[in-house]
Write an enzyme that holds these catalytic residues in place. Structure first.
Site, PDB file in Angstrom:
ATOM      1  N   THR A 255       0.849  -1.190   0.000  1.00 42.47           N
ATOM      2  CA  THR A 255       0.000   0.000   0.000  1.00 42.47           C
ATOM      3  C   THR A 255       0.885   1.241   0.000  1.00 42.47           C
ATOM      4  OG1 THR A 255      -1.586  -1.216   1.374  1.00 42.47           O
ATOM      5  CG2 THR A 255      -1.929   1.164   1.130  1.00 42.47           C
TER       6      THR A 255
ATOM      7  N   LYS B 180      -8.091   1.028  -2.120  1.00 38.28           N
ATOM      8  CA  LYS B 180      -7.483   0.496  -0.886  1.00 38.28           C
ATOM      9  C   LYS B 180      -7.588   1.525   0.247  1.00 38.28           C
ATOM     10  CE  LYS B 180      -4.770  -1.691   1.991  1.00 38.28           C
ATOM     11  NZ  LYS B 180      -5.274  -2.773   2.823  1.00 38.28           N
TER      12      LYS B 180
ATOM     13  N   LYS C 286       0.561   5.167   8.255  1.00 37.91           N
ATOM     14  CA  LYS C 286       0.989   5.573   6.898  1.00 37.91           C
ATOM     15  C   LYS C 286      -0.245   5.723   5.990  1.00 37.91           C
ATOM     16  CE  LYS C 286       2.113   1.784   4.708  1.00 37.91           C
ATOM     17  NZ  LYS C 286       1.207   1.179   3.780  1.00 37.91           N
TER      18      LYS C 286
HETATM   19  P1  NAP Z   1       5.940  -5.940   7.340  1.00 40.92           P
HETATM   20  O1  NAP Z   1       5.688  -7.207   8.024  1.00 40.92           O
HETATM   21  O2  NAP Z   1       6.411  -4.748   8.122  1.00 40.92           O
HETATM   22  O3  NAP Z   1       6.980  -6.242   6.136  1.00 40.92           O
HETATM   23  C1  NAP Z   1       7.542  -5.180   5.416  1.00 40.92           C
HETATM   24  C2  NAP Z   1       8.444  -5.726   4.307  1.00 40.92           C
HETATM   25  O4  NAP Z   1       9.046  -4.580   3.653  1.00 40.92           O
HETATM   26  C3  NAP Z   1       9.590  -6.600   4.825  1.00 40.92           C
HETATM   27  O5  NAP Z   1       9.891  -7.567   3.850  1.00 40.92           O
HETATM   28  C4  NAP Z   1      10.725  -5.584   4.930  1.00 40.92           C
HETATM   29  O6  NAP Z   1      12.024  -6.153   4.854  1.00 40.92           O
HETATM   30  C5  NAP Z   1      10.469  -4.744   3.693  1.00 40.92           C
HETATM   31  N1  NAP Z   1      11.118  -3.436   3.796  1.00 40.92           N
HETATM   32  C6  NAP Z   1      10.841  -2.446   4.654  1.00 40.92           C
HETATM   33  N2  NAP Z   1      11.657  -1.397   4.461  1.00 40.92           N
HETATM   34  C7  NAP Z   1      12.498  -1.754   3.453  1.00 40.92           C
HETATM   35  C8  NAP Z   1      13.577  -1.105   2.792  1.00 40.92           C
HETATM   36  N3  NAP Z   1      13.951   0.131   3.121  1.00 40.92           N
HETATM   37  N4  NAP Z   1      14.217  -1.770   1.814  1.00 40.92           N
HETATM   38  C9  NAP Z   1      13.838  -3.024   1.453  1.00 40.92           C
HETATM   39  N5  NAP Z   1      12.811  -3.706   2.040  1.00 40.92           N
HETATM   40  C10 NAP Z   1      12.151  -3.058   3.023  1.00 40.92           C
HETATM   41  O7  NAP Z   1       4.645  -5.397   6.557  1.00 40.92           O
HETATM   42  P2  NAP Z   1       3.350  -6.192   6.073  1.00 40.92           P
HETATM   43  O8  NAP Z   1       2.356  -6.205   7.168  1.00 40.92           O
HETATM   44  O9  NAP Z   1       3.747  -7.428   5.391  1.00 40.92           O
HETATM   45  O10 NAP Z   1       2.777  -5.135   4.995  1.00 40.92           O
HETATM   46  C11 NAP Z   1       3.355  -4.989   3.713  1.00 40.92           C
HETATM   47  C12 NAP Z   1       2.497  -3.994   2.933  1.00 40.92           C
HETATM   48  O11 NAP Z   1       1.160  -4.501   2.830  1.00 40.92           O
HETATM   49  C13 NAP Z   1       2.364  -2.610   3.574  1.00 40.92           C
HETATM   50  O12 NAP Z   1       2.293  -1.643   2.559  1.00 40.92           O
HETATM   51  C14 NAP Z   1       1.042  -2.684   4.324  1.00 40.92           C
HETATM   52  O13 NAP Z   1       0.450  -1.422   4.520  1.00 40.92           O
HETATM   53  C15 NAP Z   1       0.233  -3.558   3.389  1.00 40.92           C
HETATM   54  N6  NAP Z   1      -0.834  -4.364   4.011  1.00 40.92           N
HETATM   55  C16 NAP Z   1      -0.650  -4.957   5.239  1.00 40.92           C
HETATM   56  C17 NAP Z   1      -1.690  -5.704   5.796  1.00 40.92           C
HETATM   57  C18 NAP Z   1      -1.552  -6.374   7.148  1.00 40.92           C
HETATM   58  O14 NAP Z   1      -2.586  -6.706   7.744  1.00 40.92           O
HETATM   59  N7  NAP Z   1      -0.356  -6.587   7.690  1.00 40.92           N
HETATM   60  C19 NAP Z   1      -2.888  -5.876   5.094  1.00 40.92           C
HETATM   61  C20 NAP Z   1      -3.028  -5.299   3.832  1.00 40.92           C
HETATM   62  C21 NAP Z   1      -1.991  -4.542   3.298  1.00 40.92           C
HETATM   63  P3  NAP Z   1      12.777  -6.646   6.204  1.00 40.92           P
HETATM   64  O15 NAP Z   1      12.341  -8.066   6.427  1.00 40.92           O
HETATM   65  O16 NAP Z   1      14.212  -6.495   5.869  1.00 40.92           O
HETATM   66  O17 NAP Z   1      12.347  -5.703   7.308  1.00 40.92           O
END
Ligand code: NAP
Length: 295
Positions: A99, A174, A243
């Site tokens: 997102t 979204k 965010k």
């Molecule tokens: P998360 O667990 O915090 O994972 C974030 C991912 O991004 C990890 O692979 C992280 O790598 C990578 N990342 C962060 N900063 C980075 C950088 N500077 N360079 C390279 N890689 C980087 O997040 P998530 O919950 O999976 O969410 C991912 C996306 O989906 C977000 O945009 C979120 O808003 C959206 N989303 C989340 C949900 C939910 O319920 N969680 C639902 C719908 C949509 P590392 O492993 O190295 O930290």
């Protein structure tokens, strides 16, 4: 036109890990990349390739999927000499499922077009349990024929693909959907705080909601244990919803639209973030509401 035989998946966090595992289970050949390499180990054990850089991944795969935190994380994997964009070519495709903001998505769509690659704007609705079960709702935007072409890939991760229109309509949708999630979470937290203040158990709220068909919402069940135990293991980290709330308010301001309740929810999330709760589940906002009562 067939789907490229090998898919590159970037971002193995809470959501990306589960989504990539579902692509593997569906039989797609996978190359994965994650900034923290340790998170790729289980994929290597499953026989997937692990790329050393996003560029190497894009060189090896005709289709690249990104599922990372935010625009800064997207830039880190897309831009620069080791980024995906420099390795895209005619016939390849990028699907972003992270997102980000509509303006970021629109700019990325143009960059892919310049590179001759297809771009799909495909954020998802549904949290960790839906990602694990392959039951996300994919909010797809871009060229309709390209969305149709890649829908078998999207359906390996989701129960439904909703076509929203040209990019960035998926991102725009979204934000509208997450506005409701932000407010539902705030409503649950405030309701639980009021119950506690009046000396009744917040569990009574959940019992009542469950018995009333008009209020029996699966999202409440997802957050019930967090609220009752005041324990917030991250399914949707607060920092990511914050965010998204900033994007919602930014979009609204640009269109001269006021979103007063979303602004209040964002203020609660800003406070929780300042309290150091950014990595906890967004339901942690309850702690800020009940803390003054405990003092
Ligand atoms: P998360 O667990 O915090 O994972 C974030 C991912 O991004 C990890 O692979 C992280 O790598 C990578 N990342 C962060 N900063 C980075 C950088 N500077 N360079 C390279 N890689 C980087 O997040 P998530 O919950 O999976 O969410 C991912 C996306 O989906 C977000 O945009 C979120 O808003 C959206 N989303 C989340 C949900 C939910 O319920 N969680 C639902 C719908 C949509 P590392 O492993 O190295 O930290």
């Amino acid at each position: 036109m067939s789907i490229p035989p090998r898919i590159g998946f970037i971002g193995l966090g809470i959501m990306g890990r589960a989504m990539a595992l579902n692509l593997h289970k569906a039989g797609y050949q996978l190359t994965v990349y994650n900034r923290t390499r340790q998170r790729t180990a289980e994929f290597a054990d499953l026989g997937c390739d692990v790329a050393a850089t996003p560029r190497a991944l894009a060189k090896a795969c005709g289709l690249v999927i990104t599922m990372v935190s935010d625009p800064a994380a997207m830039d880190a994997v897309l831009e620069g000499p080791e980024g995906v964009l420099g390795a895209l070519s005619g016939g390849s495709a990028l699907i972003n499922m992270s997102t980000v903001s509509p303006s970021y998505t629109a700019a990325l769509s143009k960059k892919c077009w310049t590179a001759g690659a297809a771009f799909l704007d495909c954020p998802v609705s549904g949290s960790k349990p839906a990602a694990e079960a392959g039951k996300l709702v994919v909010l797809a935007a871009g060229d309709k024929a390209a969305v149709e072409k890649y829908s078998p890939v999207l359906k390996a991760m989701g129960r439904a693909v909703i076509y929203a229109g040209p990019a960035p309509a998926g991102t725009a949708l979204k934000l509208c959907v997450n506005l409701i999630v932000a407010q539902l979470t705030t409503a649950l937290a405030e309701s639980a705080a009021l119950a506690e203040a009046q000396g009744i158990s917040p569990d009574l709220i959940f019992q009542t909601l469950r018995e009333n068909p008009a209020l029996n919402c699966g999202y409440f069940d997802l957050k019930k244990e967090n609220i009752l135990k005041k324990d917030y293991p991250p399914a949707f980290p607060l920092k990511h919803m914050l965010k998204d709330a900033r994007f919602m308010l930014g979009e609204a301001a640009a269109k001269r639209l006021e979103l007063p309740v979303t602004a209040a929810a964002a203020a609660l999330m800003e406070k929780a973030d300042r309290s150091g709760y950014g990595d906890k589940d967004l339901s942690v906002i309850l702690d800020n509401l009940t803390e003054p009562l405990a003092r």
